[in-house]
Design a protein around this motif. Structure first.
Motif, mmCIF file in Angstrom:
data_model
loop_
_atom_site.group_PDB
_atom_site.id
_atom_site.type_symbol
_atom_site.label_atom_id
_atom_site.label_comp_id
_atom_site.label_asym_id
_atom_site.label_seq_id
_atom_site.Cartn_x
_atom_site.Cartn_y
_atom_site.Cartn_z
ATOM 1 N N PHE A 205 -0.647 -8.115 -7.933
ATOM 2 C CA PHE A 205 -1.109 -6.880 -7.308
ATOM 3 C C PHE A 205 -0.890 -5.511 -8.028
ATOM 4 C CE2 PHE A 205 -0.079 -3.173 -4.720
ATOM 5 C CZ PHE A 205 -0.721 -3.072 -3.881
ATOM 6 N N TYR A 206 0.164 -5.236 -8.638
ATOM 7 C CA TYR A 206 0.389 -4.091 -9.278
ATOM 8 C C TYR A 206 -0.272 -3.935 -10.535
ATOM 9 C CZ TYR A 206 4.117 -3.296 -6.028
ATOM 10 O OH TYR A 206 4.947 -3.184 -4.837
ATOM 11 N N LYS A 207 -0.350 -4.911 -11.311
ATOM 12 C CA LYS A 207 -0.943 -4.617 -12.677
ATOM 13 C C LYS A 207 -2.427 -4.238 -12.567
ATOM 14 C CE LYS A 207 -1.598 -6.956 -17.215
ATOM 15 N NZ LYS A 207 -3.278 -6.485 -17.546
ATOM 16 N N SER A 208 -3.280 -4.909 -12.098
ATOM 17 C CA SER A 208 -4.656 -4.473 -11.735
ATOM 18 C C SER A 208 -4.801 -3.015 -11.163
ATOM 19 C CB SER A 208 -5.503 -5.554 -11.153
ATOM 20 O OG SER A 208 -5.024 -5.769 -10.036
ATOM 21 N N ASN A 209 -4.036 -2.885 -9.903
ATOM 22 C CA ASN A 209 -4.115 -1.594 -9.133
ATOM 23 C C ASN A 209 -3.642 -0.411 -9.985
ATOM 24 O OD1 ASN A 209 -4.872 -1.910 -6.157
ATOM 25 N ND2 ASN A 209 -3.766 -3.901 -6.390
ATOM 26 N N MET A 210 -2.356 -0.588 -10.799
ATOM 27 C CA MET A 210 -2.063 0.471 -11.526
ATOM 28 C C MET A 210 -3.111 0.531 -12.746
ATOM 29 S SD MET A 210 0.373 1.745 -10.341
ATOM 30 C CE MET A 210 1.233 2.864 -11.299
ATOM 31 N N GLN B 122 0.914 -1.098 0.070
ATOM 32 C CA GLN B 122 -0.060 0.103 -0.132
ATOM 33 C C GLN B 122 0.839 1.241 -0.104
ATOM 34 O OE1 GLN B 122 -3.253 0.204 -0.563
ATOM 35 N NE2 GLN B 122 -3.131 -2.137 -0.790
ATOM 36 N N ALA B 123 1.922 1.088 0.881
ATOM 37 C CA ALA B 123 2.872 2.396 0.740
ATOM 38 C C ALA B 123 3.408 2.689 -0.690
ATOM 39 C CB ALA B 123 4.097 2.212 1.747
ATOM 40 N N ILE B 124 3.890 1.507 -1.335
ATOM 41 C CA ILE B 124 4.285 1.824 -2.622
ATOM 42 C C ILE B 124 3.412 2.328 -3.687
ATOM 43 C CG2 ILE B 124 5.364 0.404 -4.665
ATOM 44 C CD1 ILE B 124 6.614 -1.400 -2.706
ATOM 45 N N LEU B 125 2.258 1.753 -3.477
ATOM 46 C CA LEU B 125 1.086 2.155 -4.414
ATOM 47 C C LEU B 125 0.711 3.506 -4.154
ATOM 48 C CD1 LEU B 125 -0.596 0.800 -6.461
ATOM 49 C CD2 LEU B 125 -2.497 0.650 -4.735
ATOM 50 N N MET B 126 0.927 4.076 -2.900
ATOM 51 C CA MET B 126 0.683 5.560 -2.616
ATOM 52 C C MET B 126 1.576 6.404 -3.229
ATOM 53 S SD MET B 126 -1.245 7.766 -1.324
ATOM 54 C CE MET B 126 -2.432 6.841 -0.167
ATOM 55 N N GLU B 127 2.982 5.793 -3.103
ATOM 56 C CA GLU B 127 3.776 6.472 -3.546
ATOM 57 C C GLU B 127 4.028 6.511 -5.215
ATOM 58 O OE1 GLU B 127 8.399 7.683 -2.586
ATOM 59 O OE2 GLU B 127 7.856 6.012 -1.797
ATOM 60 N N PHE B 128 3.396 5.816 -5.776
ATOM 61 C CA PHE B 128 3.152 5.670 -7.369
ATOM 62 C C PHE B 128 2.350 6.779 -7.656
ATOM 63 C CE2 PHE B 128 4.210 1.006 -8.367
ATOM 64 C CZ PHE B 128 5.732 1.394 -8.265
ATOM 65 N N LYS B 129 1.037 6.776 -6.908
ATOM 66 C CA LYS B 129 -0.013 7.718 -7.190
ATOM 67 C C LYS B 129 0.555 9.161 -6.944
ATOM 68 C CE LYS B 129 -4.735 8.578 -5.675
ATOM 69 N NZ LYS B 129 -5.975 8.020 -4.850
ATOM 70 N N ASN B 130 1.237 9.376 -5.563
ATOM 71 C CA ASN B 130 1.977 10.712 -5.356
ATOM 72 C C ASN B 130 2.722 11.206 -6.562
ATOM 73 O OD1 ASN B 130 0.318 10.890 -2.994
ATOM 74 N ND2 ASN B 130 1.882 10.096 -1.772
ATOM 75 N N LEU B 131 3.544 10.293 -7.039
ATOM 76 C CA LEU B 131 4.495 10.779 -8.025
ATOM 77 C C LEU B 131 4.092 11.148 -9.269
ATOM 78 C CD1 LEU B 131 7.237 7.944 -7.690
ATOM 79 C CD2 LEU B 131 7.674 10.322 -7.192
ATOM 80 N N SER B 132 2.716 10.612 -9.565
ATOM 81 C CA SER B 132 1.893 11.029 -10.705
ATOM 82 C C SER B 132 2.595 11.324 -12.004
ATOM 83 C CB SER B 132 1.371 12.659 -10.381
ATOM 84 O OG SER B 132 0.486 13.320 -11.471
#
Length: 391
Positions: free
Chosen positions: A89-94, A64-74
């Motif tokens: 995990f990553y494919k569908s969430n991204m 969840q922290a990595i996903l949030m970082e991806f989102k914040n990096l925009s």
């Protein structure tokens, strides 16, 4: 992640005025590219990171922290190394965040790999190739790679057993077999990369080639790293030529990744050198950060090692202008004291990145099918005009 400190918001520093910038500022088509070794979960164990709070090493919190970082990096393009749990995990969430992606898993028994996530609203994928550095063993596409083995580069068994942390895990837990002085054994490190060509969704139809890679880790095997980056450089050159010929437009090139090499060492010097042996075609590279104020003080931060290993290289950047750089924390930053990963940063690496503005394109993109339609429309219009004149 309730109760945990929030990760610091990524800051992109303008290269023009030194102030913070957001992706929406500046004239012209703008895109953001970030490179990030996220630390594969398969390498995360408390014994490898005894300095890290155990709660931030658990997959549920880290993911969840990595996903949030991806989102914040925009970012419009995310070049990710040590990517595992891609399909689960990553494919569908991204995808839910608007990203398409491609992933290449390391060969052998390795469970991580490299991936490129891109916003389909910002770019269209037009071509891709995979890089398998194990191809060096058979000389595939790279007959002239030097495979001489020097005895002083060999990491003996005793020293290997003394190695610590996740990198020794990469070497030992997967059972590297054979004589390390045998080039066929030495070059088979199961490292990979991705080459992807995109048409930016801007009026100039500019093309870019984005390469993402993870070079072998062992500091005592510099000959293997050098062989890999030579292969990478040649493959990027060939891929750029293919794209140029197929789409009648010269692409800009961005190479990102974890090169497991420090500024000034042999691998780094080769990548930024003006001359690249005798092989052709040659592609000239410059480091994004080095040419805009200097490399970060570090991109990897643990008690055992702190230094710069991650880079973004540019080739022929005439049509792309970097306008801001992702700020990398310094040694006195409160969020990195004690080493990574921690509750602020979910990986032992830090992301690097930049905003680019497209200044134009080498020439108009011509796709054969579209050109045929345009030619027929042009002939139709000429015919219609002649009918009007005759009447």
């Amino acid at each position: 992640m309730s109760g945990m400190p929030k990760p610091p918001c990524p800051k992109f520093i303008s290269l023009e005025d030194g102030e913070f910038t957001t992706k929406s500022t500046s004239n012209g088509f703008k895109f953001r590219l970030v490179s990030y070794n996220i630390l594969a979960q398969v390498y995360v164990k408390s014994s490898y990171f005894p300095h890290s709070p155990s709660s931030c090493l658990k997959w549920k919190a880290r993911s969840q922290a990595i996903l949030m970082e991806f989102k914040n990096l925009s970012a419009d393009f995310l070049c990710i190394q040590e990517l595992d749990e891609y399909n689960s995990f990553y494919k569908s969430n991204m995808e839910s965040l608007g990203y398409s992606s491609l992933y290449i898993q390391r060969t052998g028994q390795k469970r991580d790999g490299c991936g490129i996530f891109y916003r389909s609203s910002s770019a269209e994928l037009i071509l891709m190739e995979e890089i398998h550095y194990n191809d060096l063993v058979n000389g595939i596409d790279y007959e002239n790679v030097p495979t001489e083995i020097e005895s002083n580069n060999t990491l003996d068994v005793d020293r290997r057993e003394e190695a610590s942390g996740k990198d020794s895990t990469k070497a030992n837990s997967h059972g590297d077999q054979g004589d390390p002085n045998d080039p066929c054994v030495r070059l088979k490190r199961d490292c990979v990369g991705l080459l992807m060509a995109f048409k930016l969704r801007d009026p100039s139809n500019h093309l870019i080639v984005v390469a993402n890679t993870h070079i072998y880790w062992d500091p005592n095997w510099a000959d293997v790293k050098l062989a890999q980056v030579k292969y990478l450089r040649r493959r990027v050159s060939q891929f750029k030529e293919i794209v140029s010929n197929k789409f009648c437009s010269t692409p800009s090139v961005i190479i990102a990744g974890d090169f497991n090499s420090t500024p000034g060492d042999e691998v780094y010097q080769y990548l930024v050198s003006a001359n690249s042996d005798s092989e052709a075609p040659a592609i000239q590279l410059c480091s994004l950060y080095a040419t805009n104020g200097g490399e970060p003080p570090f991109t990897n931060c643990t008690p055992d090692f702190t230094g710069t290993l991650d880079y973004i290289f540019l080739s022929d950047p005439g049509y792309l202008k970097p306008v801001s750089l992702l700020e990398v924390p310094g040694p006195q930053s409160a969020d990195i004291i004690g080493g990574l990963p921690n509750h602020y940063h979910p990986s032992d690496h830090l992301p690097i990145g930049a905003d680019f503005v497209v200044l134009g394109s080498s020439n108009s993109l011509i796709i054969p099918e579209l050109q045929d339609v345009e030619d027929r429309l042009s002939k139709f219009e000429i015919g219609e005009q002649m009918k009007v004149q005759n009447n």
